[in-house]
Design a protein around this motif. Structure first.
Motif, PDB file in Angstrom:
ATOM      1  N   UNK A 107      58.636 -51.255 -11.115  1.00  0.00           N
ATOM      2  CA  UNK A 107      58.345 -50.456 -12.306  1.00  0.00           C
ATOM      3  C   UNK A 107      59.142 -50.914 -13.518  1.00  0.00           C
ATOM      4  N   UNK A 108      60.356 -51.367 -13.298  1.00  0.00           N
ATOM      5  CA  UNK A 108      61.198 -51.790 -14.402  1.00  0.00           C
ATOM      6  C   UNK A 108      60.672 -52.994 -15.152  1.00  0.00           C
ATOM      7  N   UNK A 109      59.681 -53.684 -14.584  1.00  0.00           N
ATOM      8  CA  UNK A 109      59.066 -54.838 -15.238  1.00  0.00           C
ATOM      9  C   UNK A 109      57.626 -54.561 -15.660  1.00  0.00           C
ATOM     10  N   UNK A 115      48.744 -63.024 -10.674  1.00  0.00           N
ATOM     11  CA  UNK A 115      48.847 -64.162 -11.584  1.00  0.00           C
ATOM     12  C   UNK A 115      48.758 -63.733 -13.048  1.00  0.00           C
ATOM     13  N   UNK A 116      47.997 -62.668 -13.319  1.00  0.00           N
ATOM     14  CA  UNK A 116      47.767 -62.259 -14.710  1.00  0.00           C
ATOM     15  C   UNK A 116      48.896 -61.425 -15.293  1.00  0.00           C
ATOM     16  N   UNK A 117      49.723 -60.800 -14.462  1.00  0.00           N
ATOM     17  CA  UNK A 117      50.771 -59.915 -14.971  1.00  0.00           C
ATOM     18  C   UNK A 117      51.780 -60.722 -15.787  1.00  0.00           C
ATOM     19  N   UNK A 118      51.919 -60.440 -17.077  1.00  0.00           N
ATOM     20  CA  UNK A 118      52.786 -61.260 -17.933  1.00  0.00           C
ATOM     21  C   UNK A 118      54.275 -61.052 -17.698  1.00  0.00           C
ATOM     22  N   UNK A 119      54.632 -60.007 -16.982  1.00  0.00           N
ATOM     23  CA  UNK A 119      56.054 -59.713 -16.748  1.00  0.00           C
ATOM     24  C   UNK A 119      56.440 -59.858 -15.282  1.00  0.00           C
ATOM     25  N   UNK A 120      55.559 -60.413 -14.470  1.00  0.00           N
ATOM     26  CA  UNK A 120      55.771 -60.607 -13.027  1.00  0.00           C
ATOM     27  C   UNK A 120      56.226 -59.318 -12.345  1.00  0.00           C
ATOM     28  N   UNK A 121      55.559 -58.220 -12.654  1.00  0.00           N
ATOM     29  CA  UNK A 121      55.928 -56.925 -12.085  1.00  0.00           C
ATOM     30  C   UNK A 121      55.327 -56.678 -10.716  1.00  0.00           C
ATOM     31  N   UNK A 122      54.238 -57.381 -10.381  1.00  0.00           N
ATOM     32  CA  UNK A 122      53.536 -57.136  -9.123  1.00  0.00           C
ATOM     33  C   UNK A 122      54.182 -57.957  -8.014  1.00  0.00           C
ATOM     34  N   UNK A 123      54.647 -57.256  -6.991  1.00  0.00           N
ATOM     35  CA  UNK A 123      55.387 -57.876  -5.894  1.00  0.00           C
ATOM     36  C   UNK A 123      54.516 -58.003  -4.648  1.00  0.00           C
ATOM     37  N   UNK A 124      55.052 -58.605  -3.624  1.00  0.00           N
ATOM     38  CA  UNK A 124      54.345 -58.674  -2.353  1.00  0.00           C
ATOM     39  C   UNK A 124      54.348 -57.294  -1.711  1.00  0.00           C
ATOM     40  N   UNK A 125      53.496 -57.120  -0.732  1.00  0.00           N
ATOM     41  CA  UNK A 125      53.462 -55.849  -0.021  1.00  0.00           C
ATOM     42  C   UNK A 125      52.825 -54.718  -0.792  1.00  0.00           C
TER      43      UNK A 125
END
Length: 316
Positions: A213-215, A198-208
């Motif tokens: 990395x590009x985000x 929720x905190x990642x401002x660039x929505x880089x963290x995915x499921x699994x």
């Protein structure tokens, strides 16, 4: 043999702790089951962005025995880097906690070599192997988890129950046969918590337990070699200019661990005294002096300038 192996492990542990390591564990130097599929899926999705080297040496990444001939055991070691006063991560331009002081590669490599020499000199003269500090195609977090040192969190980082995630990982890959933990690498202690996602401002963290990395701001401000940071991230850096600790700052497992006591990781007085005006007027010579022996030099002065200019949008 088992009792002798446990005795050797205790002696190795005692010396590692004396050298400053916070914890260590032992696993077999064999194929990491399941990691090959996860790594391939991550690569196929293009989530390694511009890090083309991540697709190289695929077999070695998932099997440490392919890195060192005759390897039997991987010793995974953790070194605490959580600062007592994280001021450089709280004011613009923000610097990731891991880069406050001297480059951890140099600091830990010296300690690993000392530990290797101790084992060979005092415990096992036939010792052969190699030391690694983020310096080889190894899935370090999976190896550490298999050695019983924690689990892979939803932000893809290793989380230790007592140390949290502000830890450097390193390894000894040895021909020494030792009893090992070999626990499942993906034990989940994050539960239903999604604070990092929720905190990642660039929505880089995915499921699994993976990251695009590009985000990721850490990739965009360090590994990214492009002249510009994509405009879609304008205003989303929250002031981060080298690396990013957001997903670690919100993690409940990082609230209780104590600060490190490693002098080499303490920021210099000059770095702490920097203000925005000094940062804005900084030139190449200033950058080289300020970050001599620091991991920040990986970005180079041109990269720092790019990041600084881009991050200002979030702060001014």
């Amino acid at each position: 043999m088992h009792l002798a192996g446990e005795h050797l492990k205790r002696q190795i542990r005692e010396e590692a702790l004396r050298l400053g390591f916070a914890d260590l564990g032992f696993s077999r130097a064999t194929q990491l089951e399941g990691d090959a599929e996860r790594l391939q899926a991550w690569l196929d999705a293009g989530h390694h962005a511009g890090m083309g080297y991540m697709a190289n040496h695929f077999e070695k990444r998932t099997n440490p025995a392919r890195l060192v001939e005759g390897a039997l055991t991987v010793v995974s070691l953790l070194y605490n880097y959580k600062p007592a006063e994280p001021v450089l991560s709280e004011r613009f331009p923000k610097i990731s906690r891991y880069a406050y002081g001297q480059d951890y590669h140099d600091v830990l490599r010296a300690k690993l070599n000392a530990l290797f020499d101790f084992i060979k000199r005092d415990l096992y003269p036939q010792l052969e192997g190699r030391v690694f500090v983020d310096s080889a195609p190894l899935l370090e977090r999976s190896l550490a988890a298999r050695a019983g040192l924690g689990w892979i969190g939803k932000n893809s980082l290793l989380i230790h129950r007592k140390l949290g995630s502000y830890v450097f990982l390193s390894e000894l890959v040895l021909n020494l046969d030792l009893p090992t933990e070999d626990v499942p690498a993906y034990n989940d202690r994050c539960g239903g918590c999604t604070l990092c996602i929720d905190a990642c401002p660039t929505t880089a963290i995915l499921s699994g337990r993976t990251v695009d990395a590009g985000r990721c701001l850490s990739y965009l401000t360090i590994e990214n070699k492009a002249a510009d940071i994509p405009e879609e991230f304008a205003g989303k850096t929250e002031g981060w200019t080298f690396g990013c600790d957001i997903c670690q700052e919100v993690c409940p497992w990082n609230r209780r661990p104590g600060a490190h006591d490693e002098p080499a990781f303490v920021p210099s007085a000059e770095l702490l005294a920097m203000d925005v005006d000094r940062w804005r007027s900084m030139e190449q010579a200033d950058f080289s002096r300020l970050f001599k022996g620091s991991a920040v030099k990986r970005a180079k002065f041109s990269g720092w300038q790019r990041n600084f200019s881009f991050a200002q949008v979030s702060c001014f």
